[in-house]
Design a protein around this motif. Structure first.
Motif, PDB file in Angstrom:
ATOM      1  N   GLY A 141     -15.856  21.939 -44.443  1.00 32.85           N
ATOM      2  CA  GLY A 141     -15.606  23.361 -45.318  1.00 32.85           C
ATOM      3  C   GLY A 141     -14.133  23.417 -45.561  1.00 32.85           C
ATOM      4  N   VAL A 142     -13.803  24.441 -46.108  1.00 35.02           N
ATOM      5  CA  VAL A 142     -12.310  24.909 -46.397  1.00 35.02           C
ATOM      6  C   VAL A 142     -11.448  24.720 -45.249  1.00 35.02           C
ATOM      7  CG1 VAL A 142     -10.842  26.391 -47.497  1.00 35.02           C
ATOM      8  CG2 VAL A 142     -13.029  26.326 -48.335  1.00 35.02           C
ATOM      9  N   VAL A 143     -10.294  23.932 -45.376  1.00 36.91           N
ATOM     10  CA  VAL A 143      -9.590  23.601 -44.235  1.00 36.91           C
ATOM     11  C   VAL A 143      -7.986  24.240 -44.628  1.00 36.91           C
ATOM     12  CG1 VAL A 143     -10.793  21.702 -43.220  1.00 36.91           C
ATOM     13  CG2 VAL A 143      -9.014  21.159 -44.909  1.00 36.91           C
ATOM     14  N   LYS A 144      -7.222  24.461 -43.620  1.00 35.18           N
ATOM     15  CA  LYS A 144      -5.850  24.994 -43.691  1.00 35.18           C
ATOM     16  C   LYS A 144      -5.039  23.697 -43.549  1.00 35.18           C
ATOM     17  CE  LYS A 144      -2.389  28.038 -42.524  1.00 35.18           C
ATOM     18  NZ  LYS A 144      -2.031  29.227 -41.364  1.00 35.18           N
ATOM     19  N   VAL A 145      -4.241  23.183 -44.434  1.00 37.98           N
ATOM     20  CA  VAL A 145      -3.397  22.113 -44.319  1.00 37.98           C
ATOM     21  C   VAL A 145      -1.826  22.482 -44.445  1.00 37.98           C
ATOM     22  CG1 VAL A 145      -2.884  19.831 -45.787  1.00 37.98           C
ATOM     23  CG2 VAL A 145      -5.295  20.564 -45.750  1.00 37.98           C
ATOM     24  N   GLU A 146      -1.236  21.805 -43.502  1.00 36.70           N
ATOM     25  CA  GLU A 146       0.356  22.155 -43.481  1.00 36.70           C
ATOM     26  C   GLU A 146       0.833  20.690 -43.556  1.00 36.70           C
ATOM     27  OE1 GLU A 146       3.905  23.686 -40.519  1.00 36.70           O
ATOM     28  OE2 GLU A 146       1.661  24.140 -40.090  1.00 36.70           O
ATOM     29  N   LEU A 147       1.822  20.583 -44.409  1.00 33.45           N
ATOM     30  CA  LEU A 147       2.415  19.350 -44.637  1.00 33.45           C
ATOM     31  C   LEU A 147       3.902  19.688 -44.115  1.00 33.45           C
ATOM     32  CD1 LEU A 147       1.213  17.983 -48.049  1.00 33.45           C
ATOM     33  CD2 LEU A 147       0.448  17.599 -45.939  1.00 33.45           C
ATOM     34  N   GLN A 148       4.311  18.567 -43.489  1.00 32.76           N
ATOM     35  CA  GLN A 148       5.897  18.799 -42.816  1.00 32.76           C
ATOM     36  C   GLN A 148       6.980  17.464 -43.313  1.00 32.76           C
ATOM     37  OE1 GLN A 148       5.906  19.912 -38.711  1.00 32.76           O
ATOM     38  NE2 GLN A 148       5.072  21.856 -39.072  1.00 32.76           N
ATOM     39  N   ASN A 149       8.070  17.708 -43.447  1.00 31.39           N
ATOM     40  CA  ASN A 149       8.736  16.691 -43.666  1.00 31.39           C
ATOM     41  C   ASN A 149      10.403  16.943 -42.774  1.00 31.39           C
ATOM     42  OD1 ASN A 149       9.653  14.150 -45.075  1.00 31.39           O
ATOM     43  ND2 ASN A 149      11.224  15.462 -46.165  1.00 31.39           N
ATOM     44  N   ASN A 150      10.448  16.119 -41.972  1.00 33.91           N
ATOM     45  CA  ASN A 150      11.478  15.978 -41.021  1.00 33.91           C
ATOM     46  C   ASN A 150      11.513  17.490 -40.295  1.00 33.91           C
ATOM     47  OD1 ASN A 150      12.680  13.483 -41.582  1.00 33.91           O
ATOM     48  ND2 ASN A 150      13.636  14.459 -43.464  1.00 33.91           N
ATOM     49  N   GLY A 151      10.170  17.778 -39.918  1.00 37.76           N
ATOM     50  CA  GLY A 151      10.039  19.192 -39.164  1.00 37.76           C
ATOM     51  C   GLY A 151      10.169  20.370 -39.888  1.00 37.76           C
ATOM     52  N   LYS A 152      10.303  20.300 -41.185  1.00 38.35           N
ATOM     53  CA  LYS A 152      10.293  21.488 -41.894  1.00 38.35           C
ATOM     54  C   LYS A 152       8.924  21.363 -42.798  1.00 38.35           C
ATOM     55  CE  LYS A 152      15.205  22.045 -42.435  1.00 38.35           C
ATOM     56  NZ  LYS A 152      16.251  22.289 -43.451  1.00 38.35           N
ATOM     57  N   THR A 153       8.431  22.978 -42.925  1.00 40.84           N
ATOM     58  CA  THR A 153       6.946  22.858 -43.538  1.00 40.84           C
ATOM     59  C   THR A 153       7.270  22.995 -45.206  1.00 40.84           C
ATOM     60  OG1 THR A 153       6.055  24.101 -41.897  1.00 40.84           O
ATOM     61  CG2 THR A 153       5.227  24.613 -44.189  1.00 40.84           C
ATOM     62  N   VAL A 154       6.540  22.093 -45.948  1.00 45.11           N
ATOM     63  CA  VAL A 154       7.043  21.868 -47.517  1.00 45.11           C
ATOM     64  C   VAL A 154       5.759  22.427 -48.086  1.00 45.11           C
ATOM     65  CG1 VAL A 154       8.623  19.921 -47.092  1.00 45.11           C
ATOM     66  CG2 VAL A 154       6.031  19.560 -47.380  1.00 45.11           C
ATOM     67  N   LEU A 155       4.527  22.510 -47.347  1.00 43.79           N
ATOM     68  CA  LEU A 155       3.289  23.039 -47.967  1.00 43.79           C
ATOM     69  C   LEU A 155       2.399  23.735 -46.769  1.00 43.79           C
ATOM     70  CD1 LEU A 155       1.449  23.075 -50.603  1.00 43.79           C
ATOM     71  CD2 LEU A 155       0.229  21.369 -49.550  1.00 43.79           C
ATOM     72  N   ASP A 156       1.878  24.807 -47.179  1.00 42.82           N
ATOM     73  CA  ASP A 156       0.985  25.495 -46.254  1.00 42.82           C
ATOM     74  C   ASP A 156      -0.118  26.365 -46.978  1.00 42.82           C
ATOM     75  OD1 ASP A 156      -0.294  26.599 -44.163  1.00 42.82           O
ATOM     76  OD2 ASP A 156       1.285  27.645 -43.209  1.00 42.82           O
ATOM     77  N   THR A 157      -1.415  25.577 -47.245  1.00 41.95           N
ATOM     78  CA  THR A 157      -2.188  26.135 -47.779  1.00 41.95           C
ATOM     79  C   THR A 157      -3.788  25.759 -47.809  1.00 41.95           C
ATOM     80  OG1 THR A 157      -2.974  26.779 -50.349  1.00 41.95           O
ATOM     81  CG2 THR A 157      -2.171  24.641 -49.848  1.00 41.95           C
ATOM     82  N   ASP A 158      -4.831  26.464 -48.160  1.00 39.88           N
ATOM     83  CA  ASP A 158      -6.215  26.187 -48.097  1.00 39.88           C
ATOM     84  C   ASP A 158      -6.696  24.886 -48.916  1.00 39.88           C
ATOM     85  OD1 ASP A 158      -6.640  27.835 -46.195  1.00 39.88           O
ATOM     86  OD2 ASP A 158      -7.597  29.467 -47.337  1.00 39.88           O
ATOM     87  N   PHE A 159      -7.373  24.152 -48.357  1.00 34.60           N
ATOM     88  CA  PHE A 159      -7.699  22.854 -49.274  1.00 34.60           C
ATOM     89  C   PHE A 159      -9.423  22.847 -49.166  1.00 34.60           C
ATOM     90  CE2 PHE A 159      -3.613  21.221 -49.742  1.00 34.60           C
ATOM     91  CZ  PHE A 159      -3.789  19.991 -50.672  1.00 34.60           C
TER      92      PHE A 159
END
Length: 495
Positions: free
Chosen positions: A30-48
């Motif tokens: 189904g639709v999932v929530k994706v969080e991408l981090q770089n060096n511990g900081k969130t760079v993207l947080d959205t539904d995919f």
């Protein structure tokens, strides 16, 4: 990294991927929530959604995905998936199609991890909901929507608002209906402009065009056959015409003024594989989803209006029975041996009639009462005591209404969303099926001389036409919304 196959456990998947710039969601339930981090900081947080990718290259080294606990497949790499030369996209291995009639919320598809995508089309505006949907997705009437979804998909079409207390009597006519031998219940039709009245009988199709009076329909004036009417929500009237073993299916697109043949005449006994006993008829007939059906003592005859295919099933145990095929798997039957107004037993099948299980409580039913709505979700039966019992779950369970008993030949009329109505002894009763009980509503008294509603027909604007012999009444319900369900066509692409 490239393509990564993982499983979401307890709703969360966390994975370190090294330095990446591109992310694509290939497969999920189904639709999932994706969080991408770089060096511990969130760079993207959205539904995919499945098939979505990053709009622009974004550096990340860790992925956190929240969604249903199920397998998931995605792309994470320094290069875009479209630039990788060894990625193959396979075509669907098979297609699965279905038509679902939706009012309220109804499941369109179940979980299927081999499904690549699902395509949906509806004849009315509906809201798509399901696994990981937030506020749903509006599907406009006539539009097609393709969703790369392996999880559950639901459709929602609102129930109309019905105010039974505002019911009014438009008119009562002492000779609204024709004379003739009536055989099947609810074998009536009235056009929306009230210029056409039809009534099917065991030896004639009677018609009243433009108020000229009741006569045999001009197309069938010389045939003493049996006629059963099946009006559809989209304005087409289907009709079966039977002379003993020989039957044909007809349809009309002009309110029954003219009929054209859909199937050539077929021999029921040939399709059944042996002689058929027509001596005992069930007084009910059914139009559930896309299938019209009639039941006799040892055979049932079914016609799919979509595929135009006729099927005939021979019964090993001849008896008087009401048989309603609520879905491909879920069937209900009221059966008894030797006609009477009591002693009917309720049986259920969850495997398309292969095996049956008796209901130990409902063992004394009226044999003439097994009625359903268009979708098969709502069902009513009647105890020999005259008390009605209602189901809102395809006959899996029933709730008995003990507030009043009714004459055994008095039959309710389905309105919408678990609401049934019944004109009876000068009053107009309504029944609202709820989760744990049935609320019986008695509207203001109507000046009806009709003692009981033996047959009825309701048009799409909420006008109920009743019949008790020749006498008929035209009763207007107060309706805000659409009484008929949305017809949703579903195509699943299986890989």
């Amino acid at each position: 990294m490239g393509i990564i196959n993982q499983n979401i456990h307890n709703g969360v998947l966390t994975i370190a991927v090294g330095t990446c710039y591109h992310f694509n969601l290939i497969s999920a339930s189904g639709v999932v929530k994706v969080e991408l981090q770089n060096n511990g900081k969130t760079v993207l947080d959205t539904d995919f959604w499945v098939g979505m990718s990053l709009p622009n290259p974004t550096q990340f080294d860790k992925i956190i995905i929240q969604g249903d606990s199920a397998p998931i497949e995605f792309w994470a790499d320094e290069v875009a998936m479209s630039q990788a030369g060894n990625i193959n996209v396979a075509a669907a291995k098979a297609l699965r199609t279905s038509v679902v009639y939706v009012q309220g919320q109804k499941q369109l598809t179940g979980n299927d991890l081999v499904r690549q995508q699902v395509e949906v089309r509806s004849d009315k505006d509906i809201l798509l909901t399901g696994a990981a949907f937030n506020d749903g997705w509006l599907l406009k009437a006539g539009d097609e929507k393709k969703l790369p979804l392996a999880g559950i998909l639901n459709g929602y079409f609102p129930y109309p608002k019905i105010d039974l207390s505002a019911t009014t009597l438009n008119q009562e006519i002492s000779e609204m209906w024709s004379t003739g031998t009536g055989l099947f219940l609810n074998n009536l039709y009235v056009s929306d402009d009230k210029t056409v009245y039809l009534a099917g009988h065991s030896q004639s199709l009677m018609a009243n065009f433009d108020g000229a009076g009741w006569v045999k329909h001009q197309q069938f004036a010389h045939a003493n056959d049996e006629y059963v009417l099946f009006p559809s929500a989209d304005g087409v009237i289907y009709m079966s015409k039977r002379d003993n073993n020989l039957m044909s299916i007809w349809k009309s697109t002009d309110d029954g003024r003219n009929f054209s043949v859909v199937t050539t005449t077929f021999d029921i006994s040939v399709l059944a594989g042996s002689d058929v006993n027509f001596s005992v008829h069930a007084h009910q007939h059914y139009f559930i989803n896309d299938v019209i059906s009639q039941v006799f003592s040892d055979v049932d005859i079914n016609f799919n209006i979509k595929t135009e295919r006729v099927t005939v099933n021979k019964h090993a145990d001849p008896s008087y029975k009401m048989l309603a095929k609520l879905s491909d798997a879920n069937w209900l039957m009221v059966e008894h041996h030797g006609y009477s107004y009591s002693g009917g037993k309720l049986y259920r099948s969850t495997d398309g009639g292969v095996s049956w299980v008796a209901d130990d409580y409902y063992t004394d039913l009226s044999p003439d009462m097994l009625m359903t709505d268009k979708t098969g979700q709502y069902v009513v039966i009647k105890q020999s005591s005259g008390h009605l019992a209602f189901s809102a779950d395809y006959g899996a369970s029933f709730i008995e209404c003990l507030a009043k008993s009714f004459y055994l030949s008095a039959n309710p009329c389905f309105v919408s969303g678990g609401v049934w109505v019944l004109p009876y002894e000068g009053k107009f009763y309504g029944f609202q099926v709820r989760e744990t009980d049935v609320l019986m509503l008695e509207s203001v008294d109507l000046p009806l001389s009709v003692n009981r509603n033996i047959q009825s027909y309701m048009n799409k604007i909420g006008e109920v036409f009743t019949r008790d012999g020749l006498v008929g009444a035209e009763i207007q319900l107060s309706v805000d919304g659409d009484l008929s369900p949305a017809k949703v066509e579903v195509m699943e692409y299986l890989g």
